[in-house]
Design a protein around this motif. Structure first.
Motif: not given
Length: 323
Positions: A82-107
């Motif tokens: 909620x600290x990040x407004x909707x429709x405000x970011x050009x590119x979201x990157x993520x590396x070596x994190x999704x395997x550690x997120x239990x419900x990655x589809x929610x993220x």
């Protein structure tokens, strides 16, 4: 403990570097908002993607679920930023994190929520590698799985590539683009995102106000024209060149090993021949007057047999042209 993997391995870093070159190169000098999900750097890791987004016009922020090194935004919930407004970011990157997120589809819903229309989500996650619980290790990702992630949140696939011949981890990279939805598309996404939040937080309306408003059309990202397949083609060329170098190095190593084995055999043969000659000369000089040539030869062969031993006797026969 944050979401960042204990290991920001070199292969992941180089893959993200290639993404920046291929898909963001044309945006150098332009304003870009960059968000890195799972950005925390731990002591053992030692590096992050931040240095890849060093253009003065780009604004990089690291986001994680705990405060720490390389974390600009700490959120309480990996499924509600909620600290990040909707429709405000050009590119979201993520590396070596999704395997550690239990419900990655929610993220992934949060990634799409914060992206501008036409913005890019770039996810690097392992297709292999050893278990590394940090604090949990839940998933591995193949190309079909990466496409399924994009499809689940209604995004367009720009690139999917798994480097199956890049060492231990065999990273998969997904580049997905948030569509420039019409009103029906925005309503559909907002409804599904709300449903996802209610599944994870039943009975709570705490985060619902932060969902995008379908009646507001945000300004699209300048990355909306990223060329599909361009990154895949570049990564394939890099892989082919790397594999060719590895095959050449392996061939050279085999040739060097064969040459060394031949050198050792030649030295052993020369040493045996020298021992034979020396022993024959010694026997001949001591007993030549009292023995016939046949007996001298037989005695020499017996001495040679004792000298070379059982292991080298068959090799010696081959060297002398006998079977």
């Amino acid at each position: 403990m944050g979401l960042a993997s204990k290991l920001m391995h070199d292969t992941s870093f180089e893959t993200m570097r290639t993404f920046v070159r291929v898909h963001l190169g044309a945006a150098r000098g332009a304003q870009l908002e960059v968000l890195d999900f799972g950005s925390q750097v731990v002591d053992e890791q030692g590096r992050s993607y931040r240095e890849l987004f060093d253009d003065p016009s780009w604004h990089y922020r690291g986001l994680d679920i705990v405060a720490g090194h390389n974390v600009d935004v700490a959120v309480d919930d990996p499924y509600a930023w909620d600290a990040i407004p909707a429709d405000s970011i050009d590119v979201v990157v993520s590396g070596q994190a999704f395997e550690h997120v239990e419900y990655f589809w929610a993220s992934m819903f949060e990634i799409v929520r914060v992206l501008k229309p036409g913005g890019l989500a770039t996810i690097i996650a392992p297709a292999g590698g050893f278990e590394h619980r940090y604090p949990v290790d839940c998933w591995r990702f193949y190309p079909d799985g990466a496409r399924a992630i994009a499809g689940y949140v209604g995004c367009e696939v720009v690139d999917v590539f798994t480097d199956w011949q890049h060492g231990e981890w065999d990273d998969t990279i997904l580049v997905a683009r948030k569509p420039e939805w019409d009103l029906d598309g925005r309503l559909r996404f907002a409804g599904r995102a709300l449903m996802q939040r209610r599944i994870l937080h039943p009975g709570s309306g705490e985060h619902e106000a932060e969902l995008p408003r379908p009646d507001i059309v945000a300004e699209p990202s300048i990355l909306r024209t990223a060329e599909p397949g361009a990154l895949t083609a570049s990564l394939e060329r890099l892989r082919d060149a790397r594999v060719a170098r590895a095959e050449l190095a392996e061939e050279e190593a085999r040739a060097a090993a064969a040459a060394e084995a031949q050198r050792i055999d030649d030295e052993r043969e020369a040493a045996i021949e020298a021992r034979i000659a020396a022993e024959a000369e010694r026997i001949a000089s001591e007993r030549l007057e009292s023995m016939t040539p046949v007996r001298v030869y037989g005695d020499v062969r017996k001495k040679v047999s004792d000298l070379v031993g059982d292991d080298n006797r068959e090799k010696y026969k081959r060297w002398r042209g006998r079977t």
